[in-house]
Write a protein that holds these residues in place. Structure first.
Motif: not given
Length: 282
Positions: A11-35
């Motif tokens: 699950i690739l998340r983060g990066g640069t720019g204004e969507n950094y925090n939302s990417s962390l959140q969405h990526g974390g939710e996918i990880i948790l859902h799969i687990l």
């Protein structure tokens, strides 16, 4: 299932720019859902690109090329340019490309493409000179978006106060009416584009209106060429005119996502069936 037989999903998340925090959140939710729901089938890995553009694999720095031997597929919730890197490395990946990312984040671009299939959107003005410029184009209420605030404004004086002295302002027409969402998924249950039942967010949607929204969602999905999942949000005003408000290509897997849960269960499915389908289509 043996650990070796699990498909390795990064699950690739983060990066640069204004969507950094939302990417962390969405990526974390996918990880948790799969687990929580698909751990028997997939082994997840957290791939984080920090604000300094350094890549990490489960907390340790890594070169993107090294991921070839560590994952089978990557779900990119970060910036679209990372998908180009993954493509160049021949790593299968899920996520919006540059074109679809622009459509999700720029209503001006989305509007231009919707004109081609006769789908209307609320009017908007980017960086208006003053409140009068907005008022002369469309009346209240208005949705005013600045760098750090989104506010529903009903009076001219409020509008002027929100605009004056600010460089980056977007003012959008607020459509009063019934609100509904349509979820669509390519290839699900053997369909070219599977349309889930229309979900009523606000107001009673008639059978005829549901049919219209389903057709519009299908046309939109096909027109912009979304490979997997799409959520399309509509508003129907009191005269029955339909407006597209926005689109989203990432399923809402947050713990309070009752809407998506209900939509899936209405057709005898679970949210993790959608996630599994997407991962298996790559």
């Amino acid at each position: 299932m043996e650990l070796q037989s699990k498909k390795r999903v990064g699950i690739l998340r983060g990066g640069t720019g204004e969507n950094y925090n939302s990417s962390l959140q969405h990526g974390g939710e996918i990880i948790l859902h799969i687990l929580e729901n698909l751990d028997h089938k997939y082994k997840t890995a957290d791939i984080l690109v920090d604000s300094d553009s350094i890549w990490h694999y489960n907390g340790r720095p890594v070169q993107p090329a090294d991921l070839v031997h560590k994952v089978d597929v990557v779900w990119n919730t970060a910036q679209p340019s990372f998908s180009i890197i993954l493509d160049n490395l021949s790593i299968a990946n899920v996520g919006a490309d540059s074109f679809h990312s622009v459509l999700e984040n720029s209503k001006e671009m989305l509007r231009e493409h919707m004109k081609k299939i006769n789908i209307d959107m609320p009017r908007l003005i980017v960086s208006p000179k003053n409140a009068r410029e907005v008022f002369e184009k469309f009346g209240s209420p208005w949705v005013v978006k600045t760098n750090n605030e989104i506010k529903l404004v009903k009076t001219f004086n409020e509008l002027a106060e929100m605009i004056n002295g600010k460089d980056e302002v977007i003012v959008e027409e607020f459509i009063v009416g019934k609100v509904a969402s349509v979820h669509s998924l390519a290839g699900f249950r053997g369909a070219d584009i599977y349309i889930f039942p229309v979900f009523q967010v606000f107001g009673q949607i008639s059978v005829d209106e549901k049919e219209r929204l389903s057709k519009l969602a299908r046309d939109l999905h096909k027109h912009i060429g979304i490979k997997h999942y799409l959520k399309t949000n509509f508003v129907i005003n009191k005269r029955g005119k339909v407006y597209l408000s926005d689109i989203n290509s990432v399923p809402d897997l947050s713990s309070n996502s009752h809407y998506f849960l209900q939509v899936c269960e209405s057709v005898g499915a679970k949210m993790h069936h959608v996630i599994e389908h997407i991962l298996e289509q790559v």
